[in-house]
Design an enzyme around this catalytic site. Sequence first.
Site, PDB file in Angstrom:
ATOM      1  CG  ASP A  89      -1.778  -1.232   1.331  1.00  0.00           C
ATOM      2  OD1 ASP A  89      -1.507  -2.212   0.625  1.00  0.00           O
ATOM      3  OD2 ASP A  89      -2.714  -1.211   2.132  1.00  0.00           O
ATOM      4  CG  HIS A 120      -2.305   4.221   2.318  1.00  0.00           C
ATOM      5  ND1 HIS A 120      -3.638   4.365   2.018  1.00  0.00           N
ATOM      6  CD2 HIS A 120      -2.180   2.993   2.905  1.00  0.00           C
ATOM      7  CE1 HIS A 120      -4.301   3.279   2.417  1.00  0.00           C
ATOM      8  NE2 HIS A 120      -3.435   2.433   2.948  1.00  0.00           N
ATOM      9  CG  ASP A 127      -5.507   0.419   0.129  1.00  0.00           C
ATOM     10  OD1 ASP A 127      -6.525   0.354  -0.589  1.00  0.00           O
ATOM     11  OD2 ASP A 127      -5.503   0.050   1.315  1.00  0.00           O
ATOM     12  CG  ASN A 169      -9.414  -1.113   1.605  1.00  0.00           C
ATOM     13  OD1 ASN A 169      -8.262  -1.425   1.288  1.00  0.00           O
ATOM     14  ND2 ASN A 169      -9.702  -0.523   2.751  1.00  0.00           N
ATOM     15  CG  HIS A 170      -7.851   3.306   1.303  1.00  0.00           C
ATOM     16  ND1 HIS A 170      -8.130   4.401   2.092  1.00  0.00           N
ATOM     17  CD2 HIS A 170      -7.552   2.294   2.154  1.00  0.00           C
ATOM     18  CE1 HIS A 170      -7.995   4.068   3.366  1.00  0.00           C
ATOM     19  NE2 HIS A 170      -7.644   2.796   3.432  1.00  0.00           N
ATOM     20  CG  HIS A 182      -6.212  -5.143   3.200  1.00  0.00           C
ATOM     21  ND1 HIS A 182      -6.851  -3.919   3.087  1.00  0.00           N
ATOM     22  CD2 HIS A 182      -7.042  -5.932   3.940  1.00  0.00           C
ATOM     23  CE1 HIS A 182      -8.010  -3.972   3.715  1.00  0.00           C
ATOM     24  NE2 HIS A 182      -8.142  -5.175   4.247  1.00  0.00           N
TER      25      HIS A 182
END
Length: 240
Positions: free
Chosen positions: A21, A23, A50, A76-77, A187
């Site tokens: 991820d 982010h 993500d 999921n983001h 995740h």
Amino acid sequence: MNIQLRRFERNPHGRDFAVGDIHGHFSDLAAGLQAIGFDDACDRLFSLGDLVDRGPESAQVLDWLAKPWFHAVRGNHEAMACAAIGGGEYSVRFHLANGGGWLLALTANERERIGLALLDLPLAMEVDTPKGPVGLVHADLPTDDWQDVRNGHFTPREQDYCIWSVDRYQRQYTAKVRNVRAVVHGHMTIARMQVLGNAHFIDTNGGGGEHGHFTFLELSTLKAHRGPGGELLVTPRKYR
């Protein structure tokens, strides 16, 4: 056509890496790539999703998705961001609570462009290597057979499992996924890579800098390369 899976032929000229991820910490990602000697003329980077939220550079996501050597699955983001762009008040609030404030600062046109790009991301990727194919899915698999991914018949609930579930990791489930050399997940934010059966969990970046580091998994060897940064002492409690 199976729109849930995107497949990539073997890279005859360079190395292939997976990364967890991101982010919105694209500067940290670039520093990590430099540290492992990544060559964008021949190497490829496969993101486990993500890409956005929480970090200060989330709005750079389109720049990275435009790079010919950078490829990503849906996390999921990404799902939260798309729901916020096209949804109602609850979707916006939920995204805001999970680091989505950056999206509201953009123009409507910028949000639309980002939404279209994120919607185009596949649920899974498969990368051929000299020792066999490696699968990439953000969170988990609702099956122990990669052929189910190739068949492309996942229900909406099973698709949500792929981007939200923490079941395999939390149960420490070690059964191997059949018909694939290895599967790689992000995740679950952890201090260092963990392997369960042939599933590799590599999200060691808890927010960039002193909060963690990127782990780059070389797909041909399944060797982990550590990027700059610290080591997580406490796993963040959050919607991953």
